[in-house]
Scaffold this active site. Structure first.
Site, PDB file in Angstrom:
ATOM      1  N   LYS A  31       0.887  -1.167   0.000  1.00  0.00           N
ATOM      2  CA  LYS A  31       0.000   0.000   0.000  1.00  0.00           C
ATOM      3  C   LYS A  31       0.926   1.218   0.000  1.00  0.00           C
ATOM      4  O   LYS A  31       1.567   1.523   1.009  1.00  0.00           O
ATOM      5  CB  LYS A  31      -0.910   0.006   1.231  1.00  0.00           C
ATOM      6  CG  LYS A  31      -1.792   1.245   1.275  1.00  0.00           C
ATOM      7  CD  LYS A  31      -2.585   1.347   2.571  1.00  0.00           C
ATOM      8  CE  LYS A  31      -3.022   2.784   2.782  1.00  0.00           C
ATOM      9  NZ  LYS A  31      -3.682   2.983   4.079  1.00  0.00           N
ATOM     10  N   GLY A  79     -10.853   7.903   5.848  1.00  0.00           N
ATOM     11  CA  GLY A  79     -11.930   8.857   6.096  1.00  0.00           C
ATOM     12  C   GLY A  79     -13.277   8.244   6.419  1.00  0.00           C
ATOM     13  O   GLY A  79     -14.200   8.954   6.801  1.00  0.00           O
ATOM     14  N   GLY A 100      -8.242   9.134   9.032  1.00  0.00           N
ATOM     15  CA  GLY A 100      -8.594   9.214  10.446  1.00  0.00           C
ATOM     16  C   GLY A 100      -9.644  10.254  10.803  1.00  0.00           C
ATOM     17  O   GLY A 100      -9.967  10.417  11.974  1.00  0.00           O
ATOM     18  N   ASN A 127      -9.822   1.539   9.382  1.00  0.00           N
ATOM     19  CA  ASN A 127      -8.986   1.322  10.571  1.00  0.00           C
ATOM     20  C   ASN A 127      -9.568   2.045  11.784  1.00  0.00           C
ATOM     21  O   ASN A 127     -10.208   1.449  12.648  1.00  0.00           O
ATOM     22  CB  ASN A 127      -7.536   1.742  10.311  1.00  0.00           C
ATOM     23  CG  ASN A 127      -6.568   1.283  11.399  1.00  0.00           C
ATOM     24  OD1 ASN A 127      -5.407   1.054  11.134  1.00  0.00           O
ATOM     25  ND2 ASN A 127      -7.002   1.107  12.641  1.00  0.00           N
TER      26      ASN A 127
END
Lengths: 257, 65
Positions: A96, A185, A157, A206
Site C-alpha cells: 500500500k 476517512g 482518520g 482502521n
C-alpha cells in the site's frame, strides 16, 4: 469475486491493525470483520523489547493476507526503501503505497506517488496506491503499472466519509474495470455501504473500528454494511429524482373531494 | 566503533551488519535493515561492512492502517 492482482477474495472489507485497545481486541475485531486482508507497517524495533515480534506472531496466527504500507513516508526515496523492507519482512510483493505531501490533511503527494509507483511496478511490486479521486492521477498510476487504486474518502482518520461524491463517482465511471478500494476517512458503516453502493469494490477501515467504544461490535457492523452495500450495487439502485413520484398508483383513485 | 542504531548512539565491536544485529539483541528476530538510508537485504548483511558514524535502521512488523 473481488480480485486484487492474481488473488481472489470473498471479503470486501480490508482492516487496518493500528490503535486498538489491546492485541486481543485486535484479534477479535479482525475475526468479526471477516477481513481477509489487514494492513501492517514497519517501525523501529528495540533489541531489548522486540515488540514487533509479538505483533507479527499475532498477525500470522490470524491466517489473513497482509498489505504492508509505507505510512509516514514523505519522499519517493523513503517510500521505495520502506517498500523493499516490507517485501522482505512480510514476504509479499503487495504494497500500500503512501507518499504523504502535507501533514495537516495527510493528502497524498500525487507526483511522488506516480514516480514511486512506476519504479515499484518495474521492480515487481503489486502496488495499491493511496491516491485522491483525481482522474489524471489515476490514469498515470494505471500507466505506471498499478492494477488497483485506493482513492481516499476523506483525510486519514477524520471519519467524515465520502467527501467528494461527484469526484468519486467520476473516477468509478472512468475506469469501470479497475478494482478500487475506498481508503481513509470512513467513519461509520453507512459511509462504507455508500462506497459499495457506488460500485467501489471494497473499503479499507482502521480508526472507525479501532477507536469505536466496542471495536469488535463495530467490526461486525462494518461487515454487514459492506455486504449490504455490495448487494445493493448488484441489485441496481434507482435513479434519484428532484420531484416526488407517487409510489401508489393514481389510476383508479376514488373521487372523494 | 560508534554507530547510530535507530537514531541512538551505540558502541559496538562487530564489523558487519549480521554481527551488529546479534550484538544488539536482534538474533532470530524478524527485521529489515537499512544502512545509511539504503535497504540491505538479509542475504547481504554479512557483506555489509560497518564504519564509525554509520547509521543503521532496524525495522520490524508493527500496527498500521
Amino acid at each position: 469475486m473481488l480480485r486484487f492482482y492474481e488473488s481472489e477474495l470473498r471479503s470486501r472489507l480490508l482492516l487496518g491493525t493500528a490503535r486498538y485497545p489491546s492485541p486481543a481486541i485486535l484479534t477479535e475485531a479482525v475475526k468479526a470483520s471477516g477481513a481477509q486482508v489487514v494492513t501492517v507497517s514497519l517501525r523501529r524495533e528495540s533489541g531489548g523489547e522486540r515488540a514487533g515480534q509479538g505483533f507479527w506472531s499475532i498477525i500470522r496466527d490470524l491466517g489473513v493476507r497482509v498489505l504492508p504500507n509505507t505510512a509516514g513516508c514523505h519522499s519517493v526515496k523513503e517510500a521505495l526503501t520502506t517498500a523493499e523492507m516490507g517485501r522482505e519482512v512480510f514476504g509479499t510483493s503487495w504494497v500500500k503505497l503512501e507518499v504523504i505531501g502535507e501533514d495537516e490533511t495527510m493528502q497524498p503527494d500525487v507526483f511522488g506517488l506516480v514516480e514511486a509507483a512506476r519504479i515499484l511496478c518495474k521492480e515487481g511490486f503489486e502496488v495499491f496506491p493511496y491516491t485522491t479521486e483525481d482522474l489524471i492521477v489515476a490514469e498515470r498510476l494505471l500507466e505506471a503499472g498499478c492494477r488497483v487504486l485506493m482513492p481516499w474518502g476523506s483525510p486519514i482518520g477524520c471519519g467524515r466519509g465520502l467527501n467528494n461524491l461527484f469526484g468519486l463517482k467520476a473516477l468509478r465511471a472512468r475506469f469501470p474495470e479497475v478494482p478500487m478500494v475506498v481508503d481513509a476517512g470512513i467513519g461509520v458503516p453507512s459511509h462504507a455501504a455508500q462506497a459499495l453502493e457506488l460500485g467501489f469494490d471494497a473499503v479499507l477501515i482502521n480508526t472507525a473500528v479501532s477507536q469505536a467504544r466496542d471495536p469488535v461490535a463495530m467490526a461486525g457492523a462494518f461487515a454487514q454494511a459492506v455486504a449490504a452495500g455490495r448487494a445493493a450495487y448488484e441489485a441496481g439502485p434507482m435513479e434519484p429524482r428532484d420531484l416526488a413520484v407517487p409510489s401508489t398508483p393514481v389510476i383508479g383513485k376514488a373521487f372523494l373531494g | 566503533m560508534r554507530i547510530l542504531v535507530n537514531g541512538a548512539s551505540r558502541e559496538i565491536r562487530a564489523a558487519d551488519l549480521t554481527g551488529a544485529l546479534e550484538e544488539l539483541g536482534y538474533a532470530g528476530a524478524v527485521v529489515a535493515t537499512a544502512l545509511n538510508g539504503e535497504f540491505v537485504a538479509a542475504a547481504q548483511r554479512q557483506a555489509a561492512r560497518l564504519a564509525d558514524g554509520d547509521r543503521i535502521e532496524v525495522l520490524a512488523p508493527m500496527q498500521g492502517g
